[in-house]
Design an enzyme around this catalytic site. Structure first.
Site, PDB file in Angstrom:
ATOM      1  CG  ASP A 150      -1.794  -1.284   1.313  1.00 23.69           C
ATOM      2  OD1 ASP A 150      -2.175  -1.658   0.267  1.00 23.69           O
ATOM      3  OD2 ASP A 150      -2.025  -1.809   2.362  1.00 23.69           O
TER       4      ASP A 150
ATOM      5  CE  LYS B  35       3.476  -2.506  -4.566  1.00 25.51           C
ATOM      6  NZ  LYS B  35       2.887  -1.994  -3.006  1.00 25.51           N
TER       7      LYS B  35
ATOM      8  N   GLY C  60      -4.057  -4.741  -4.481  1.00 26.55           N
ATOM      9  CA  GLY C  60      -5.019  -3.520  -4.767  1.00 26.55           C
ATOM     10  C   GLY C  60      -4.164  -2.451  -5.135  1.00 26.55           C
ATOM     11  CG  HIS C  61      -1.389  -2.208  -7.621  1.00 20.66           C
ATOM     12  ND1 HIS C  61      -0.507  -3.064  -8.353  1.00 20.66           N
ATOM     13  CD2 HIS C  61      -0.774  -2.309  -6.302  1.00 20.66           C
ATOM     14  CE1 HIS C  61       0.271  -3.492  -7.687  1.00 20.66           C
ATOM     15  NE2 HIS C  61       0.313  -3.223  -6.326  1.00 20.66           N
TER      16      HIS C  61
ATOM     17  CD  GLN D 221       1.038  -8.938  -2.485  1.00 19.30           C
ATOM     18  OE1 GLN D 221       1.773  -9.583  -3.020  1.00 19.30           O
ATOM     19  NE2 GLN D 221      -0.492  -8.836  -2.755  1.00 19.30           N
TER      20      GLN D 221
END
Ligand code: IMP
Length: 428
Positions: free
Chosen positions: A12, A15, A39-40, A223
């Site tokens: 988080d 990225k 989750g991007h 991650q």
């Protein structure tokens, strides 16, 4: 030029935004580990979109996205993400490729993930419940089902049946949850096979041929370093190699082909899920960072735990990833805070530790050794040049850089692509 982008904390770090920005100069964007636990979040005009499995770079027209062999793929999640992209007018047809060697997440992996977390009670890891750990466990136990196996009907059936023969006993007797029917899974996955077929490729060969043509490749980590199964705060980690080495094993590209490794770090620290977090702020200051920074998980919506910038964590990430530079994100969230702190070591049994302890017990017993920095009252939000930053913000960034021993190339001041100060673009 081949660049790996990794998270330096517990994921988080932002990225998604950085990869999206850097993808402008890349030809191919490759995911190498993890799955749809990631989750991007990326801005798309005035809207934001969250990608879990498809590489963020595909949001740029014409760019090629690759899901490497180190990723675990839930075909249902993949197809639904492709459909979501298409509903936003983004077609990935002919420019998204998935490795035929990637392992599949099966419905029983999700069931084991959830049941195992439930059984652990207060010792749970706080997984995303997506079946990631059990899918990697099968891979290491050499009973995993790979994308290529779907195209050999007899082999797929045989693997599925022999896996279920054991797993069903386990689910029934140990976890006391429902068993799975192999015919139903077979039919479901054959349906997926036909839909994913156009995307399946020998991606290692593809990437090598692109490298031979001097194309620019961005390896997009998911991650973060401290969630890496080898280098992270084990067992409170994910089940893959989120560190830069994973970019090689997870794509079939040798280490001599990697030119640079960019580490993304938040200007403070967050963690979602359980596990030690020495610089955590549990009271009002933590809540204030959470609200200002919108620190809620992009995948599960869970509140993220927040804390001061931890230089011990990031210094470790500089070392184990061989970082060539840093991108610092969310500096704007610290606007208007009179006092800031950097954790430059841990206090443990009357001593100051400067390196990450390997023992979880020791880490759990560590208190942060904090150094105070004066904050800034001016706005850094949306500032796009270094010279416009307040002096105290520059000093804070310099302190981060010298505490972790790595230069800063990029500073993110907001969620939009343009809200970025580029001191040097790693792609040149
Ligand atoms: P799993 O990857 O679902 O097995 O979860 C293991 C740990 O990694 C949990 O603490 C999750 O919250 C964490 N985790 C997994 N993916 C991400 C991510 O993309 N960002 C932050 N934490 C993650």
């Amino acid at each position: 030029m081949n660049l790996v982008v990794v998270g330096t904390q517990w994921g988080d770090e932002g990225k998604g935004k950085l990869v999206d920005l850097l993808s402008e100069k890349a030809d191919i964007i490759v995911r190498y580990q993890g799955g749809h636990n990631a989750g991007h979040t990326v801005a798309l005009g005035e809207k934001t979109i969250v990608l879990h499995l498809v590489p963020t770079g595909v949001l740029h027209p014409g760019k090629i996205g690759v899901i490497g062999n180190g990723v675990v793929i839930d075909p249902e999640a993949l197809l639904s993400e492709i459909a979501t992209l298409s509903s936003h007018g983004i077609s990935v047809s002919g420019r998204l490729f998935i490795s035929e060697m990637a392992h599949l997440i099966m419905p029983y992996h999700r069931a084991i993930d959830k049941a195992s977390e439930h059984a652990k009670g207060s010792q749970k890891i706080g997984t995303t419940g997506r079946g990631i750990g059990p899918a990697y466990a099968d891979k290491i136990a050499r009973i995993g089902i790979r994308v290529i196996d779907l195209f050999d009907d007899a082999l797929f059936r045989q693997k599925l049946e022999s896996n279920l023969a054991e797993i069903n006993i386990f689910l029934r007797e140990v976890y006391q949850v429902e068993e799975f029917n192999s015919d139903a899974i077979y039919k479901e996955y054959v349906g997926y096979r036909d839909q994913i077929k156009p995307y399946v490729a020998d991606t290692s060969v593809m990437i090598h041929s692109a490298i031979g043509q001097n194309r620019d490749i961005l390896f997009e980590g998911a991650q973060g370093t401290h969630l890496d199964v080898d280098m992270g705060t084990y067992p409170f980690v994910t089940s893959s190699n989120a560190t830069a080495g994973g970019a090689c094993t997870g794509t079939g590209v040798g280490p001599t082909q990697i030119d640079e490794v960019l580490g993304v770090t938040k200007a403070y620290t967050t963690r979602v899920g359980q596990g030690p977090f020495p610089a955590e702020l549990t009271e009002a200051m933590g809540e204030s960072l959470r609200q200002k920074g919108g620190e809620f998980g992009a995948t599960t919506g869970r509140a993220r735990r927040c804390g001061w910038f931890d230089a011990v964590l990031v210094r470790y990430a500089v070392r184990v990833n061989g970082l060539t530079s840093l991108a610092v994100t969310k500096i704007d969230i610290l606007d208007g805070m009179p006092d800031l702190y950097i954790c430059d070591g841990y206090e443990y049994e009357g001593k100051i530790i400067k390196e990450m302890p390997s023992s979880l017990g020791v880490l759990q017993g560590c208190a942060p050794h904090l150094v105070r920095f004066p904050g800034w009252m001016e706005k850094t939000a949306s500032v796009r040049t270094y010279k416009e930053l307040p002096k105290n913000a520059k000093d804070y960034l310099d302190a981060i850089s010298s505490a972790v021993g790595c230069r800063i190339d990029l500073i993110s001041t907001g969620y939009r692509r343009a809200d970025t100060i580029v001191l040097r673009n790693p792609f040149g």
